[in-house]
Motif scaffolding. Structure first.
Motif, PDB file in Angstrom:
ATOM      1  N   ASN A  43       0.850  -1.184   0.000  1.00 26.33           N
ATOM      2  CA  ASN A  43       0.000   0.000   0.000  1.00 26.33           C
ATOM      3  C   ASN A  43       0.895   1.245   0.000  1.00 26.33           C
ATOM      4  O   ASN A  43       2.122   1.135   0.039  1.00 26.33           O
ATOM      5  CB  ASN A  43      -0.986  -0.020   1.186  1.00 26.33           C
ATOM      6  N   VAL A  44       0.314   2.409  -0.033  1.00 28.19           N
ATOM      7  CA  VAL A  44       1.069   3.661  -0.154  1.00 28.19           C
ATOM      8  C   VAL A  44       2.056   3.835   1.001  1.00 28.19           C
ATOM      9  O   VAL A  44       3.216   4.188   0.789  1.00 28.19           O
ATOM     10  CB  VAL A  44       0.108   4.872  -0.247  1.00 28.19           C
TER      11      VAL A  44
ATOM     12  N   GLU B 290       3.308   1.480   3.003  1.00 26.56           N
ATOM     13  CA  GLU B 290       4.347   0.447   2.900  1.00 26.56           C
ATOM     14  C   GLU B 290       5.358   0.789   1.809  1.00 26.56           C
ATOM     15  O   GLU B 290       6.558   0.543   1.975  1.00 26.56           O
ATOM     16  CB  GLU B 290       3.714  -0.911   2.621  1.00 26.56           C
ATOM     17  N   GLN B 291       4.891   1.372   0.711  1.00 29.19           N
ATOM     18  CA  GLN B 291       5.812   1.764  -0.359  1.00 29.19           C
ATOM     19  C   GLN B 291       6.794   2.821   0.137  1.00 29.19           C
ATOM     20  O   GLN B 291       7.977   2.764  -0.171  1.00 29.19           O
ATOM     21  CB  GLN B 291       5.042   2.274  -1.572  1.00 29.19           C
TER      22      GLN B 291
END
Length: 89
Positions: free
Chosen positions: A14-15, A17-18
């Motif tokens: 997800n954003v 985690e990125q």
């Protein structure tokens, strides 16, 4: 045996985690390497499946609880590390 490394697939993150991918990979790799060392040193003839389970549990135990909750490694890759321990490579 080369030290195992964790690489996260950016397509599955997800954003948040990125944005945290580098530190997450570092923490996961560190925990997996520590689990590998401990398992290698305590190996006493267990099966590959038992060693795979030990690696998973020890890696998870070495992670922050929030990260451990989302720790879902590729079983085949974890098994390859276990096979290397069992065969002494």
């Amino acid at each position: 045996m080369a030290e195992p490394q964790v690489t996260l697939d950016p397509r599955t993150l997800n954003v948040v985690e990125q944005k945290l991918r580098g530190p997450l990979e570092e923490q996961l790799t560190s925990a997996l390497q520590a689990a590998t060392d401990k398992t290698r040193h305590s190996y006493a003839g267990e099966s590959v499946e038992q060693v795979t389970t030990q690696l998973f549990e020890r890696t998870k135990d070495g992670l922050h609880p929030d990260i451990a909750a989302g720790f879902h490694p590729d079983h085949a890759q974890l098994r390859r590390v276990a096979e290397a321990i069992v065969t002494g490579h």
